[in-house]
Design an enzyme around this catalytic site. Structure first.
Site, short mmCIF file in Angstrom:
data_model
loop_
_atom_site.label_atom_id
_atom_site.label_comp_id
_atom_site.label_asym_id
_atom_site.label_seq_id
_atom_site.Cartn_x
_atom_site.Cartn_y
_atom_site.Cartn_z
N HIS A 8 1.05 -1.17 -0.06
CA HIS A 8 -0.06 -0.10 -0.02
C HIS A 8 0.94 1.32 0.14
O HIS A 8 2.09 1.27 0.50
CB HIS A 8 -0.77 0.09 1.39
CG HIS A 8 -1.84 -1.16 1.47
ND1 HIS A 8 -2.77 -1.37 0.39
CD2 HIS A 8 -1.82 -2.18 2.20
CE1 HIS A 8 -3.51 -2.54 0.92
NE2 HIS A 8 -2.90 -2.93 2.05
N ALA A 72 -4.65 1.27 3.06
CA ALA A 72 -5.88 0.39 3.32
C ALA A 72 -6.45 1.17 4.63
O ALA A 72 -7.75 1.36 4.65
CB ALA A 72 -5.29 -0.97 3.60
N HIS A 178 -9.89 -6.59 1.91
CA HIS A 178 -9.25 -6.12 2.90
C HIS A 178 -9.88 -4.68 3.64
O HIS A 178 -10.59 -3.84 2.85
CB HIS A 178 -8.02 -5.08 2.10
CG HIS A 178 -6.95 -5.09 2.91
ND1 HIS A 178 -6.85 -4.33 3.97
CD2 HIS A 178 -5.53 -5.36 2.81
CE1 HIS A 178 -5.93 -4.36 4.55
NE2 HIS A 178 -4.85 -4.88 3.90
N TYR A 194 -8.40 -6.15 10.94
CA TYR A 194 -7.81 -6.71 9.59
C TYR A 194 -7.73 -8.46 9.94
O TYR A 194 -8.47 -8.95 8.66
CB TYR A 194 -6.39 -6.54 9.39
CG TYR A 194 -5.77 -5.23 8.82
CD1 TYR A 194 -7.07 -4.11 8.96
CD2 TYR A 194 -4.91 -4.72 8.29
CE1 TYR A 194 -6.83 -2.83 8.42
CE2 TYR A 194 -4.36 -3.44 7.70
CZ TYR A 194 -5.63 -2.46 8.11
OH TYR A 194 -5.10 -1.24 7.25
N HIS A 223 -3.38 -11.30 4.93
CA HIS A 223 -2.53 -11.70 6.20
C HIS A 223 -2.63 -13.09 6.50
O HIS A 223 -3.02 -13.65 7.42
CB HIS A 223 -3.13 -10.65 7.39
CG HIS A 223 -3.49 -9.48 6.88
ND1 HIS A 223 -4.75 -8.92 6.36
CD2 HIS A 223 -2.77 -8.31 6.71
CE1 HIS A 223 -4.78 -7.72 6.20
NE2 HIS A 223 -3.74 -7.20 6.18
N GLU A 284 3.18 -6.65 2.71
CA GLU A 284 2.66 -5.57 3.22
C GLU A 284 3.61 -4.40 3.86
O GLU A 284 3.33 -4.03 4.68
CB GLU A 284 1.34 -5.84 4.25
CG GLU A 284 0.39 -4.70 4.30
CD GLU A 284 -0.97 -5.05 4.93
OE1 GLU A 284 -0.95 -6.00 5.58
OE2 GLU A 284 -1.73 -4.24 4.92
#
Lengths: 342, 342
Positions: A8, A72, A178, A194, A223, A284
């Site tokens: 991101h 996010a 997400h 999350y 994740h 991430e």
């Protein structure tokens, strides 16, 4: 080639946040609402925000390309109405597009959608199409809970979401499921909301029969799939009680897991339990967990180290996790790479 | 001795459910509200409901004693008001007490609390004290979300919950953090809401400093701690960013994990990541996952097999998981066993 499918733009120039703050402050006061054109960020600023951050770490750690989407936690679909989300998504997606133009070998976009609680998801389609057609994005992020921790939308298996799925199938783009910031005090954003959302999404797909209606639909659950791989026996058993097919048939033609699991035992479990064809490399980075693990001396989110170290993967398996699976799950990524001769 | 710290009375005679249905139907119509005395279940019925179910499986699988509480999914604290929850908790706890009297070597009680959304938790104290003092119960189940999937209560670290914690410390009883039925369509009860609640509870404890105020407070997080052990690197990293102590100091003097993880790789991860002193044997049998795993030919919830098979535990470690830790975390259980000469 090593493709990180989950990055991101967490390091965007501060002007973006300032613009957003002005936008949020102007909710209910249209004359104060900032225009998109009032956000001025030059290419040099964009370049620097990437070069000293994500790109630096990609080079250090040895990944080549990141599928890059707006931050996010800043999507915050619960703030304001559709019009607020729409302007915000448009600005954030455009910045990711510009990054992908500045670093065409290192970044390619995935879209944030202008979701808003209680608003028909089909309102997101113009922005989705713009990102795919005009920006060359290869996927989208779909927020199953635009309320931000109150879970007021129907499950992902509900027809409510079908307009998005129809476009995903039409354009051959996967959705990463997400969520964004939690505005429910019970749920820490990156530590609870999350992970819970990942678990919730998988259980919704077990309960439903979504992939009968959309056999080619693809979800990436980030994740490492939340709690699902750790409790894979529970999920296999629950599916069995519901008279669903084996999870391999019921889920694994359509659901993929990223490797954002920040310690070796977690990656060992993921690669033991989930078939290698369903695992996509991701970190991430730079994201929720930015520190160095005192137990290893390495960054928690340097997930490549865990993939390298696990005994569960062969060299051929690793190539799938790093590249082959991403090219298969994101056909537009594969096409873009081929166009670059990669 | 093998102590299963997580069993619910899921096999109670049908008269209980019928009474509950009458109670729920009478909400808003006090004249139709059934009295507790209208529920008639004889000792023979109770005995049979246990002998052909839990006790049979305990003997087959080789466990000796179960900490037994009312059926978690039936607590349904979101239904009705405090008075409804109060009558219902009282009836359910009494049945568990009667089971513990009928099978004093095999069952000992843990209390359901008469929680109700928006009601001060201190209203639960009379029932809690009755269960401890009159029924010899050794723990309680605390529902962090009496709304049933809407998460309208404050986090567990909030002073809202302190009246319960004060009594827990006073009586030396741990709380299992256990939600009930989800009435939010997004969350499947046993596949999403239970696991999410476990993850959420642990993250709340990471964010807060509850155990500074209550150094001897003990929480048991069921279902192997939700997603937490699988993402232990994430949680260590998040605690680090929040400038909290290492999780070993910050959480592990007060938080314990049960072994309700229904496949070998999950138990292998749990026993690798979490110190053995923090792991308590449990199966939640007969519960959410009742089938036989086609991959092993054994019951998913026969967790003793996974404990036996894992390479991470020595014989001495297994004794801790099976018995020693439970006696330490539940001092009233230890006292009751000693009184029985065990």
């Amino acid at each position: 080639m090593i493709i990180d499918i989950h990055g991101h733009y967490t390091t965007a120039p501060k002007a973006l946040e300032d613009w957003r703050n002005r936008q949020v402050a102007a909710i209910g006061n249209p004359s104060a609402m900032p225009k998109a054109s009032e956000l001025k960020i030059g290419d040099d600023e964009l370049r620097e925000s990437i070069e000293i951050n994500q790109l630096k770490k990609m080079k250090e750690r040895g990944s080549d390309l990141t599928i890059f989407s707006p931050r996010a936690s800043f999507m915050a679909h619960h703030i304001g109405d559709f019009s607020v989300s729409s302007s915000w998504a448009s600005i954030c997606n455009e910045l990711c597009y510009r990054v992908s133009r500045l670093f065409p070998e290192n970044f390619i976009g995935a879209a944030m959608l202008p979701q808003s609680p209680g608003v028909d998801p089909k309102t997101c389609i113009p922005e989705l199409e713009r990102c795919i057609k005009d920006y060359g994005f290869v996927g989208i992020n779909l927020n199953p809970d635009p309320s931000g921790g109150h879970w007021t939308s129907p499950p992902l298996t509900d027809r409510h979401w079908y307009p998005i799925y129809e476009k995903m199938v039409e354009y051959q783009i996967p959705a990463m499921i997400h969520v964004s910031t939690s505005c429910n005090a019970c749920f820490h954003t990156t530590g609870a909301h999350y992970i819970n959302a990942d678990t919730t999404a998988i259980m919704q797909c077990i309960q439903g029969d979504l992939f009968k209606d959309f056999p080619t639909l693809k979800f990436v659950v980030p994740h490492g799939g939340g709690a699902a791989p750790y409790h894979w026996g529970r999920y296999r058993g629950l599916a069995q009680e519901m008279k669903k097919p084996l999870l391999r048939e019921h889920l694994l033609n359509n659901i993929y897991f990223d490797t954002c699991v920040y310690h070796q035992p977690g990656i060992d479990l993921l690669t033991k339990v989930i078939p290698v064809d369903n695992i996509l490399f991701a970190s991430e980075m730079i994201g929720a967990v930015r520190g160095i693990d005192p137990e290893t001396g390495n960054y928690y989110d340097d997930t490549k180290r865990y993939i390298e170290a696990t005994a569960n993967l062969s060299a051929a398996d690793r190539r799938k996790v790093y590249e082959g699976n991403a090219r298969r799950v994101y056909p537009r990524l594969d096409a873009a790479l081929k166009k670059q001769g990669r």
